[in-house]
Design an enzyme around this catalytic site. Structure first.
Site, PDB file in Angstrom:
ATOM      1  N   GLN A   1       0.812  -1.225   0.000  1.00 22.90           N
ATOM      2  CA  GLN A   1       0.000   0.000   0.000  1.00 22.90           C
ATOM      3  C   GLN A   1       0.834   1.259   0.000  1.00 22.90           C
ATOM      4  O   GLN A   1       0.324   2.344  -0.264  1.00 22.90           O
ATOM      5  CB  GLN A   1      -0.963  -0.016   1.194  1.00 22.90           C
TER       6      GLN A   1
ATOM      7  N   GLU B   1      -9.171   2.036   1.896  1.00 22.41           N
ATOM      8  CA  GLU B   1     -10.398   1.320   1.532  1.00 22.41           C
ATOM      9  C   GLU B   1     -11.454   2.125   0.772  1.00 22.41           C
ATOM     10  O   GLU B   1     -12.160   1.557  -0.068  1.00 22.41           O
ATOM     11  CB  GLU B   1     -11.024   0.715   2.792  1.00 22.41           C
TER      12      GLU B   1
END
Lengths: 770, 281
Positions: A486, A726
């Protein structure tokens, strides 16, 4: 002055980027290849979804040359149960098979081939039992229990439940001019990470205990979840997580299946053991995005003002609890990004004999946003109103509250309206969609808006870090955060460097090692940049103040007049008068000033309201909007996504490269969820157990993804940041569905929307019209 | 048990090996289908004859009335060949198979001999009325592709035979290939149509229509071909609009309804495109 260089917001190249693209980064599978004398562990899994395990005969497997040990439930060193949220998953099946991923026996052998041959020689006898696959049936009184003695859900098939109630939804619906009543259905989806679940386990010969080298979202959580199964105190379970080959939530606990196997085999044999799922095992056994059903009523006035929401949501939990705030999330986000004064939402997740649902990027919010955003477009259509106009009419603005009663605050970052206006401007919302010259093609445009909180929202959601100044003025940071791909390392490095006043190259982040970092909280819930970043800011600020104090003595200045940049402490306005940080660190050490600190950060405490769900769950929310254009071939049902414009308000951007990467990755996963991804089961047995049968989008299925980063700073975030991991996955499905509605006038209420579904709907309409 | 592995350099050498091992051998080239079967233990060959290094089998050349594609020519080699470009439908079919990696390794010969239900190259070749040349130590025979496929995984090729050439009639360049799948790349098609038309003075004189993914193996659709031949192109096309060819015997599957609904559309569109390429419309 005021010309201080800032590292925040710079497109710093991720520390892991070059090694990954050049193939030098070592994943756990690479570490195994470098180990000598490492055994390979494999498991025998049940061939069915529900059965009684009668007996297991391992004698032929044990007799095979090269096999070091074969274990069944009777051979375990500790508790025959583990789990991230509750110890409800057996290490090895003992009596009952609850899904097809329950292991029956473990083998450790000198190599993979021998281990596979040994597994094939194990004879297990089962008494087949009827699988209970429909969560709605399992809710009925008298339904047989999936778990006779579940540690949390005793006497019930409900894994978790939540409700949100404010105002009087029933009365408000009765008085509403319009009530939309719809049933929504969402499917199970696989995370599709490149690296399957794996673990290298080594017994610690010096201090006892075990070292697990395993992917995951938290070394501390892995330790806590497994220690009892090993019969060890937490201090003797050392977990490290090198770079991870993708996870998207899945390895938060799905990887425990493999880690527990490697661990018990290593403890039994006293040798290092490597275990790794095949792709088929990964698809069959590991947790999925929860399949859900929502029955919803949305009320509005004839002017398009939302009045009330009622929803009843049932979640297919599968066989084990895993991570399960799904009912809570689906309830709190049930009203989306709108003011709805009356609401009653109830959600339950229910055990079945399916593969369990686990954490997956979005954690229930994609399902919730799909239903509310579809209903918003249905409502706009009913009213003959532009979908954006309807949204803006009901949109959350400062001082408004969501259905949990939480009031939206501009000082925590509220860029929702800006996101909508940005995507509309970019895609040209005020111009009609250009139609194709091909009579078979219908084009359409759709939009969706979302919100997503940073953090878990539970009282124990806090972060700690170690910050450790070195004698040369460089800094070591110890955090439990995992680098899953990420870009967390880049963000943490930038935050540490900026706060202390040194260059990024002087910072080393020691990540995801539970023996070298304090409890950081898991790398989940879009929380790490904010929570761990804040802890790093605190820790570095402590060190900086100490060093400025020491430098003040050396420079004979008050510390308030000093600043650090690039490792040089100088007098503000008089740069000639300076001293290198490394010299100050030495001086500090000589003066008994500690060089190490713990940084910590907790958000304002939320006390969950289990009765009516009226609580301030998250301290800040990320907002976003996505608009898409599609072309539908009405002869075949095949549609293409021609354009996708997504804007997300993530507060202050720490690293635009990483942030855009997160948005593009999330949007892509959302597109797959909308258009094709579907984990299918038959009688509880996976039909989709290869990427031949489980489809995810390829680059050929995607348009060039357009990303807009909106910055509405969060006063409590590090330099104003909010979460980004998210939210981008949550808007694509309703946006695509609404574009299809615009193109062909047909509303879909279930995912994925495949060409087959589109054509069937077109044909059904033809028949109706005829 | 170890598998014997051979890497012959000539067709003669390969045929000798096939004669020696017979049914116990698998012929491989790119291995894009067979390696999966071997890896899963569903196929346990005693010997593996890899024909990749047989230079002569990579040839793509004109042979009289035909374009000959060698039995070891990869899809990438076909896509790069100026001769194959005369068959736009074959370029379309070869260009959508699998992924770039699969097209670099896989071959049209393998696409045929695997005898799978939904092979792109094979379906188009059948829609070109292709023939295949089978060679053994004892001699050579030419078989129409429509008679080559006997059932799923079954072909007319004997164990001692090697497919050395696929012959595409040069008269059939007015061809097209269309398929429908669930995504834009790397998916097995759910319906596929390969077709070619020959016209004389605007009248269709010959038609070859092949259907894929609607039976155990691709098949010709003579019902359609008969409706087309002898008619002006536009009239022929109108005749087959909305026509469901009875050669497609759909089995129960989650995609049956879709195939049922979409096959007439795809058939019509493919023929329309082939007609356009033949200047017939």
């Amino acid at each position: 002055m005021g010309r201080k260089k800032t590292i925040i917001g710079q497109p710093v190249i991720r520390p892991d980027a070059l090694a990954k693209v050049q193939g030098r980064a070592r994943y756990i599978g690479d570490l195994f290849l470098e180990r000598k004398n490492c055994l390979v562990g494999r498991a025998l899994f049940a061939p069915c979804s529900h059965a009684r395990l009668l007996r297991v005969d391992t004698s032929a497997a044990e007799a095979l040359p090269g096999v070091v040990t074969v274990m069944t439930a009777k051979d375990l060193p500790g508790l025959n149960a583990y789990g991230a949220a509750a110890p409800d998953k057996p290490v090895l099946a003992d009596g009952i098979i609850r899904y097809q991923g329950d292991p029956v026996a473990f083998v450790a052998a000198v190599d993979r081939q021998t281990a596979d041959r040994a597994v094939a020689l194990i004879r297990a006898e089962y008494e087949p039992l009827e699988p209970q696959l429909d969560p709605r049936e399992n809710l009925r009184p008298g339904a047989p229990l999936i778990h006779e003695n579940h540690p949390i859900s005793r006497g019930s098939n409900v894994s978790s439940k939540w409700r949100v109630e404010r105002g009087d939804a029933a009365a408000a619906l009765a008085q509403s001019d319009i009530v939309l009543e719809n049933d929504f259905e969402t499917q199970m989806a696989d995370h599709a990470y490149l690296e399957t679940e794996n673990c290298l386990a080594e017994p610690d010969e010096i201090e006892g205990g075990i070292h697990l080298i395993a992917p995951g979202h938290s070394a501390h959580l892995n330790c806590r979840s497994l220690a009892a199964a090993f019969g060890l105190p937490h201090s003797k379970v050392h977990v490290t997580t090198p770079i991870v080959g993708g996870s998207f939530g899945g390895k938060e606990d799905s990887n425990l299946e493999v880690a527990v196997m490697a661990g018990v085999l290593a403890l039994k044999t006293g040798r290092p053991v490597f275990c790794e799922y095949t792709r088929e095992e990964s698809l069959r056994n590991s947790g999925k995005r929860h399949a859900t059903r929502s029955h919803r009523k949305l009320g509005a006035t004839k002017d398009g003002i939302l009045t009330a929401l009622e929803a009843d949501i049932v979640v297919d939990k599968g066989a084990y609890r895993s991570i399960d705030p799904i009912p809570q999330r689906m309830s709190m986000y049930g009203g989306g990004v709108y003011r709805i004064p009356n609401a009653k939402v109830e959600a339950r997740s229910v055990f079945t004999h399916h593969v369990y649902g686990c954490a997956f990027r979005g954690l229930g919010v994609p399902q919730a946003m799909f239903s509310i955003e579809c209903q918003m477009d249905d409502l706009a259509r009913r009213l003959g109103m532009d979908p954006v106009e309807l949204r803006l009419k009901n949109l959350l603005r400062e001082g408004d509250s969501i259905i949990t009663g939480q009031v939206m605050r501009a000082d925590r970052g509220l860029g929702l309206e800006k996101c909508i206006r940005e995507v509309c401007g970019r895609i040209g919302w005020d111009r009609p969609v250009e139609q194709s010259g091909d009579p078979n093609i219908r084009r359409g445009r759709g939009i969706a808006a979302i919100m997503y909180g940073s953090g878990t929202g539970y009282p124990d959601d806090g972060a700690h870090c170690f910050v450790n100044l070195q004698m040369d003025g460089s800094l070591m940071v110890g955090i439990g955060t995992a680098e899953l791909g990420q870009g967390g390392l880049a963000a943490m490095t930038q935050i540490a460097a900026e706060t202390l006043g040194i260059s990024c190259s002087m910072v080393n982040v020691n990540y995801s090692d539970n023996h070298a970092s304090p409890e950081t909280g898991a790398t989940v819930a879009s929380r790490s940049t904010v929570f761990v970043g804040n802890a790093i800011v605190r820790g570095c600020t402590i060190l900086k103040e100490r060093m400025l104090g020491c430098a003040g003595k050396l420079l004979e200045e008050t510390p308030e007049n000093l600043e650090i940049e690039d490792g040089i402490i100088s007098v503000r306005g008089n740069e000639e008068k300076s001293v290198p940080l490394r010299q100050v660190v030495r001086a500090a050490y000589m003066s008994q000033v500690p060089l190490t600190a713990v940084g910590d950060w907790y958000p304002p405490l939320n006390r969950p309201d289990p009765v009516n769900g009226q609580d301030d769950r998250m301290h800040t929310y990320t907002f976003g909007a996505q608009a898409v254009e599609v072309s539908v071939d009405i002869g075949t049902g095949v549609y293409t996504l021609d354009r996708s414009v997504a804007a997300f308000d993530i507060g202050r951007v720490i690293n635009p490269l990483c942030a855009e990467g997160q948005v593009e990755g999330g949007v892509t996963q959302g597109i797959g969820y909308a258009m094709m991804e579907n984990f299918e089961l038959k009688n509880g047995i996976a039909v989709s157990d290869t990427y031949h049968s489980y489809l995810i989008p390829t680059s050929m299925d995607l348009p060039s993804l357009e990303t807009i980063l909106v910055e509405a700073p969060n006063e409590l975030g590090p330099y104003g940041a909010k979460g980004v991991g998210e939210p981008p996955v949550t808007a694509a499905a309703p946006a695509i569905r609404n574009a299809l509605l615009d193109a062909i006038g047909i509303p879909f209420y279930s995912l994925p929307i495949t060409p087959m579904k589109v054509l069937a709907a077109l044909k059904a309409r033809e028949r109706e019209e005829a | 048990m170890a598998t014997a592995f051979y890497l012959p350099k000539t067709v003669k050498e390969a045929c000798a090996l096939l004669g020696e091992w017979g049914e116990r051998v698998v012929i491989t080239n790119g291995g894009t289908d067979i390696v999966i079967e071997i890896g899963k233990g569903r196929l346990v060959p005693e010997a593996n004859v890899c024909i990749r290094n047989i230079e002569e089998l990579h040839a793509i050349r004109q042979e009289g009335e035909f374009l000959s594609i060698g039995g070891a020519a990869t899809f990438d080699e076909m896509l790069a060949s100026p001769l194959v470009k005369a068959f736009p439908g074959m370029i379309e079919a070869a260009g959508v198979i699998g992924s770039p990696a699969i097209r670099a390794m896989g071959t049209l010969a393998g696409n045929i001999c695997t005898a799978a239900p939904a092979p792109d190259g094979c379906t188009m070749a059948m829609g070109l009325d292709a023939r295949v040349v089978l060679r053994s130590a004892a001699g050579e025979r030419t078989v129409p592709l429509s008679e080559m496929l006997l059932g799923r995984g079954k072909t007319a090729r004997r164990g001692d035979e090697l497919l050395t050439q696929i012959l595409l009639p040069l008269s059939k360049t007015a061809c097209a290939y269309q398929r429908l799948a669930r995504r834009q790349a790397q998916d097995i098609a759910k319906v596929m149509v390969g077709a070619s038309l020959e016209t004389c003075g605007g009248v269709i004189t010959a038609a070859a229509v092949a259907l894929g993914a609607v039976n155990a193996v691709p098949c010709r659709a003579p019902s359609v071909e008969e409706m087309l031949v002898g008619k002006p192109a536009a009239e022929g096309l109108e005749a087959v609009r909305d026509f469901f060819p009875p050669e497609a015997k759909l089995r129960p599957s989650p995609f049956r309804e879709y195939k049922q609904q979409v096959l007439p559309t795809l058939l019509f569109r493919t023929l329309e495109q082939a007609a356009e390429r033949g200047g017939g419309r």
